[in-house]
Every structure is written in C-alpha cells, then in structure tokens.
Design a protein around this motif. Structure first.
Motif, PDB file in Angstrom:
ATOM      1  N   SER A  38       0.926  -1.221   0.188  1.00 25.45           N
ATOM      2  CA  SER A  38       0.025  -0.047  -0.096  1.00 25.45           C
ATOM      3  C   SER A  38       0.920   1.260   0.114  1.00 25.45           C
ATOM      4  N   PHE A  39       0.394   2.281  -0.730  1.00 30.44           N
ATOM      5  CA  PHE A  39       1.224   3.591  -0.726  1.00 30.44           C
ATOM      6  C   PHE A  39       0.284   4.652  -0.169  1.00 30.44           C
ATOM      7  N   THR A  40       0.885   5.466   0.440  1.00 29.32           N
ATOM      8  CA  THR A  40       0.037   6.787   0.955  1.00 29.32           C
ATOM      9  C   THR A  40       0.988   7.827   0.964  1.00 29.32           C
ATOM     10  N   ARG A  41       0.674   9.195   0.652  1.00 25.56           N
ATOM     11  CA  ARG A  41       1.534  10.313   0.802  1.00 25.56           C
ATOM     12  C   ARG A  41       1.593  11.184   1.960  1.00 25.56           C
ATOM     13  N   GLN A  42       2.710  11.645   2.343  1.00 26.65           N
ATOM     14  CA  GLN A  42       2.785  12.497   3.575  1.00 26.65           C
ATOM     15  C   GLN A  42       2.316  13.792   3.347  1.00 26.65           C
ATOM     16  N   GLN A  43       2.604  14.232   2.003  1.00 26.81           N
ATOM     17  CA  GLN A  43       2.353  15.783   1.398  1.00 26.81           C
ATOM     18  C   GLN A  43       2.847  16.846   2.038  1.00 26.81           C
ATOM     19  N   SER A  44       3.218  16.835   3.235  1.00 21.03           N
ATOM     20  CA  SER A  44       3.971  17.938   3.903  1.00 21.03           C
ATOM     21  C   SER A  44       5.162  17.380   4.740  1.00 21.03           C
ATOM     22  N   PRO A  45       6.469  17.843   4.699  1.00 18.89           N
ATOM     23  CA  PRO A  45       7.458  17.093   5.470  1.00 18.89           C
ATOM     24  C   PRO A  45       7.261  17.740   7.120  1.00 18.89           C
ATOM     25  N   LEU A  46       6.372  17.007   7.855  1.00 17.13           N
ATOM     26  CA  LEU A  46       6.282  17.512   9.075  1.00 17.13           C
ATOM     27  C   LEU A  46       6.833  16.798  10.187  1.00 17.13           C
ATOM     28  N   GLY A  47       7.626  15.740   9.594  1.00 18.24           N
ATOM     29  CA  GLY A  47       8.408  14.914  10.704  1.00 18.24           C
ATOM     30  C   GLY A  47       8.042  13.257  10.608  1.00 18.24           C
ATOM     31  N   LEU A  48       8.982  12.642  11.366  1.00 17.15           N
ATOM     32  CA  LEU A  48       8.665  10.993  11.207  1.00 17.15           C
ATOM     33  C   LEU A  48       7.448  10.644  11.800  1.00 17.15           C
ATOM     34  N   GLY A  49       7.060  11.071  13.111  1.00 10.95           N
ATOM     35  CA  GLY A  49       5.842  10.967  13.604  1.00 10.95           C
ATOM     36  C   GLY A  49       4.915  11.353  12.735  1.00 10.95           C
ATOM     37  N   HIS A  50       4.737  12.271  12.126  1.00 14.18           N
ATOM     38  CA  HIS A  50       3.705  12.676  11.100  1.00 14.18           C
ATOM     39  C   HIS A  50       3.846  11.643   9.942  1.00 14.18           C
ATOM     40  N   ALA A  51       4.898  11.071   9.505  1.00 11.60           N
ATOM     41  CA  ALA A  51       4.851  10.092   8.432  1.00 11.60           C
ATOM     42  C   ALA A  51       4.144   8.943   8.872  1.00 11.60           C
ATOM     43  N   VAL A  52       4.337   8.682  10.142  1.00 17.77           N
ATOM     44  CA  VAL A  52       3.713   7.391  10.702  1.00 17.77           C
ATOM     45  C   VAL A  52       2.233   7.342  10.721  1.00 17.77           C
ATOM     46  N   TRP A  53       1.839   8.523  11.182  1.00 18.34           N
ATOM     47  CA  TRP A  53       0.615   8.976  11.388  1.00 18.34           C
ATOM     48  C   TRP A  53      -0.342   8.651  10.154  1.00 18.34           C
ATOM     49  N   CYS A  54       0.425   9.274   8.843  1.00 17.65           N
ATOM     50  CA  CYS A  54      -0.266   8.981   7.643  1.00 17.65           C
ATOM     51  C   CYS A  54      -0.599   7.530   7.614  1.00 17.65           C
ATOM     52  N   ALA A  55      -0.108   6.578   8.027  1.00 18.11           N
ATOM     53  CA  ALA A  55      -0.297   5.305   7.589  1.00 18.11           C
ATOM     54  C   ALA A  55      -1.661   4.660   8.689  1.00 18.11           C
ATOM     55  N   ARG A  56      -2.056   5.492   9.347  1.00 18.12           N
ATOM     56  CA  ARG A  56      -3.050   5.013  10.538  1.00 18.12           C
ATOM     57  C   ARG A  56      -3.989   4.131   9.733  1.00 18.12           C
ATOM     58  N   ASP A  57      -4.612   4.591   8.790  1.00 18.63           N
ATOM     59  CA  ASP A  57      -6.047   3.756   8.366  1.00 18.63           C
ATOM     60  C   ASP A  57      -5.363   2.709   7.662  1.00 18.63           C
ATOM     61  N   LEU A  58      -4.313   2.713   6.918  1.00 18.39           N
ATOM     62  CA  LEU A  58      -3.721   1.426   6.331  1.00 18.39           C
ATOM     63  C   LEU A  58      -3.443   0.334   7.430  1.00 18.39           C
ATOM     64  N   VAL A  59      -2.910   0.768   8.561  1.00 16.82           N
ATOM     65  CA  VAL A  59      -2.341  -0.155   9.580  1.00 16.82           C
ATOM     66  C   VAL A  59      -3.864  -0.638  10.326  1.00 16.82           C
ATOM     67  N   GLY A  60      -4.556   0.275  10.658  1.00 18.80           N
ATOM     68  CA  GLY A  60      -5.700  -0.109  11.307  1.00 18.80           C
ATOM     69  C   GLY A  60      -5.437  -0.635  12.833  1.00 18.80           C
ATOM     70  N   ASN A  61      -6.270  -1.178  13.435  1.00 14.54           N
ATOM     71  CA  ASN A  61      -6.123  -1.278  15.046  1.00 14.54           C
ATOM     72  C   ASN A  61      -5.395  -2.535  15.400  1.00 14.54           C
ATOM     73  N   GLU A  62      -4.026  -2.608  14.884  1.00  9.01           N
ATOM     74  CA  GLU A  62      -3.370  -3.696  15.410  1.00  9.01           C
ATOM     75  C   GLU A  62      -1.948  -3.266  15.459  1.00  9.01           C
ATOM     76  N   PRO A  63      -1.005  -4.038  16.223  1.00 12.34           N
ATOM     77  CA  PRO A  63       0.501  -3.512  16.134  1.00 12.34           C
ATOM     78  C   PRO A  63       1.259  -3.776  14.893  1.00 12.34           C
ATOM     79  N   PHE A  64       2.276  -3.010  14.675  1.00  8.90           N
ATOM     80  CA  PHE A  64       2.915  -3.048  13.667  1.00  8.90           C
ATOM     81  C   PHE A  64       4.467  -2.563  13.626  1.00  8.90           C
ATOM     82  N   ALA A  65       5.170  -2.862  12.595  1.00  9.53           N
ATOM     83  CA  ALA A  65       6.308  -2.738  12.555  1.00  9.53           C
ATOM     84  C   ALA A  65       6.803  -1.313  11.679  1.00  9.53           C
TER      85      ALA A  65
END
Ligand code: G1P
Length: 290
Positions: A102-129
């Motif tokens: 799956s691919f999603t875009r961060q759109q703005s370079p707001l930091g690593l935490g923000h990049a990870v947050w952009c994946a929230r819907d793709l990850v869903g409610n489960e632990p992830f690497a």
C-alpha cells in the motif's frame, strides 16, 4: 498470546538532500547497496521477519518506488526468452505478492511521527513494525526485525532495537534510558529525542526498527511538534510509555547509517564483501587503491 505483527510501515518521503545531485530525480531509497535499492534491502528484512503487508509513506517524486515493487512484464518476458533464469528468480524473490503493498503520501514534511500517522488507516487497530530505510543492518542469520519479533513473542507491548554509540554521537539520535534485563532485552524507563550534547541518559540509541502498538496513532493525532519543530515518533513513544511497556533490544548485527555518505559507502563495501561472488575481486580492487 501476543497479537501477531503482519504489517510494516516504511517512511520514504524524505528529500535526500544529503545525496544531491544523485537524488535530484531519483528517490534516495532507490540508491543501490551492491545490486539492490536500499528500500529492497529493508523490505526483504521485513519479509524475513514474517511481515505480510508493506505500507510505504511516500512523497512527491517517489513513484519509482511503487514501480519497483510491481511486475515488469516486458523485462520478465525478455529474460525468460533469453534463458536468464537466475535474474528472473532474483526479480521474483524481491516482489511482494498481489495486494501486499500500500502507498500513501505524507504531503508535507512535518516529521517522522507525522509520516507514521499518515499510515494509520492502512495499519488499522493492530500492532505494526516500523522500519527506517536509512538504516541497513547486516546480520548473520536472524535479521534485526526478526530478533525484535522473537522478543515480542515473549514480552508483547512495544519493542525497539537499540545499540550503544560513543558519547559524542548521542545528540544525533533518539536515546533510551533502560533498566538492564537478563539477556539482550531491557525495560525502557525513559526516552529523549536528540538530547543536547552531554545530557543523554545513556548511550543506547533508537536505531530505526520498532514494533509499536496502535495506540501510538491516538497520541500522534495531537500533532505536537518536538525536537527541530517536527512531529517526532520518539515524543509519541514517551507518552505511550506512560501506559504501555517498551522493551529495548540490543540486537545482534551491524548497522549502517545510509543517510550519511560514509555510512552508505561502508554499507556497500560490507554487503559486497559478504558476497562470495564479489569478495575476491573487490578485495583485489581495494588493494590496488591503498
Ligand atoms: C530518527 C529518529 C531517531 C532515531 C534515528 C535513527 O531520526 O527520530 O529517534 O534515533 O532516526 O536513525 P532521524 O535520523 O530521522 O533524524
């Protein structure tokens, strides 16, 4: 019984300014270490640890990463016609299956935490690497992520890979404060992102491999800026530590910071020297230079 970790997030939106002009038109994650792009090395590491779904948080000009993990039908056909079976098999081995990316875009370079947050819907409610593709790990046998998985199967919670660095390097990294456990797993007491020189609580750095619980997304949702004004994953982990355990794993292996030119070149040498088909010739070439 811990919840299995099936998905991995790869933040690949960075501009790669340290490698210009090489990264002007090509994503830094496509720079090659021996004969595979950096991102392929890291995806292979995740696959070897049992990951089934690969989530890339990309940015503008990163389309070639998506192409890299797709089939190249004309190329495959030509290789088949020419009997180049080894090359075909190498392509096949690196390819995630249908529906596994799956691919999603961060759109703005707001930091690593923000990049990870952009994946929230793709990850869903489960632990992830979470794997940072700037860091490559050379291991003998079990990959770094697989070592984290081993620990996780006993501890659950959140697990991060750490390694010790000299005092003068601590300010460049996230640092963990630990209570030493038996073996290579330690309980995390605290964390800090890029502490000022001389103030680090330990010499254990967060080196770029994480297993995280999905509650991290609720914390990232607040979008609070931290070190360097960026939304930091470390800050969100500090908050999560208030309610969930973190285990720091001193993994077996050698890491290379491929975000720096020297680290990237060292990775090329180390990975090439590990290859029986390249080692003798490369050693001869190196000798000629010295
Ligand atoms: C990031 C993390 C940091 C970690 C480092 C590892 O920093 O924020 O905690 O130690 O990766 O490479 P960056 O290198 O993106 O500045």
């Amino acid at each position: 019984m811990t919840t299995p970790i099936r998905k991995a997030v790869f933040p690949v939106a960075g501009l790669g300014t340290r490698f210009l002009p090489a990264t002007k038109a090509m994503p830094k994650e496509m720079l090659t270490v021996v004969d595979k792009p950096l991102i392929q090395h890291v995806v292979d590491e995740a696959r070897a640890a049992g990951i089934e779904h690969f989530i890339f948080v990309t940015g503008r000009n990163k389309g070639v990463i998506e192409d890299h993990f797709d089939r190249q039908v004309e190329l495959e056909q030509t290789l088949r016609e020419r009997g180049k079976i080894e090359e075909l098999e190498a392509l096949e081995a690196g390819l995630p299956g249908p529906g596994q990316t799956s691919f999603t875009r961060q759109q703005s370079p707001l930091g690593l935490g923000h990049a990870v947050w952009c994946a929230r819907d793709l990850v869903g409610n489960e632990p992830f690497a979470l794997l940072l593709p700037d860091v490559l790990v050379q291991s003998n046998g079990t990959t770094c992520l697989a070592q984290l998985m081993d620990v996780y199967s006993n501890t659950g919670g959140n697990v991060i890979a750490v390694e010790e660095v000299p005092d003068e390097a601590t300010h460049q990294y996230g640092i963990v404060d630990i209570t030493r456990g038996e073996g290579n797993g330690h309980s995390v007491k605290g964390m800090v992102e890029k502490p000022a020189p001389g103030t680090a609580p330990s010499n254990f750095i967060i080196m770029g491999r994480y297993l995280l619980q999905p509650e991290i997304f609720d914390i990232l949702e607040a979008q609070e800026g931290g070190a360097g004004g960026e939304i930091q994953i470390t800050d969100a982990m500090i908050r999560l530590l208030e309610s969930q355990p973190f285990t720091a794993v001193e993994y077996q292996g050698k890491s290379f910071d491929c975000g720096s030119k020297a680290g990237f070149l060292a990775a090329n040498l180390a990975f090439a020297l590990q290859r029986p088909d390249l080692r003798p010739e490369l050693l001869r070439e190196i000798k000629k230079l010295s």
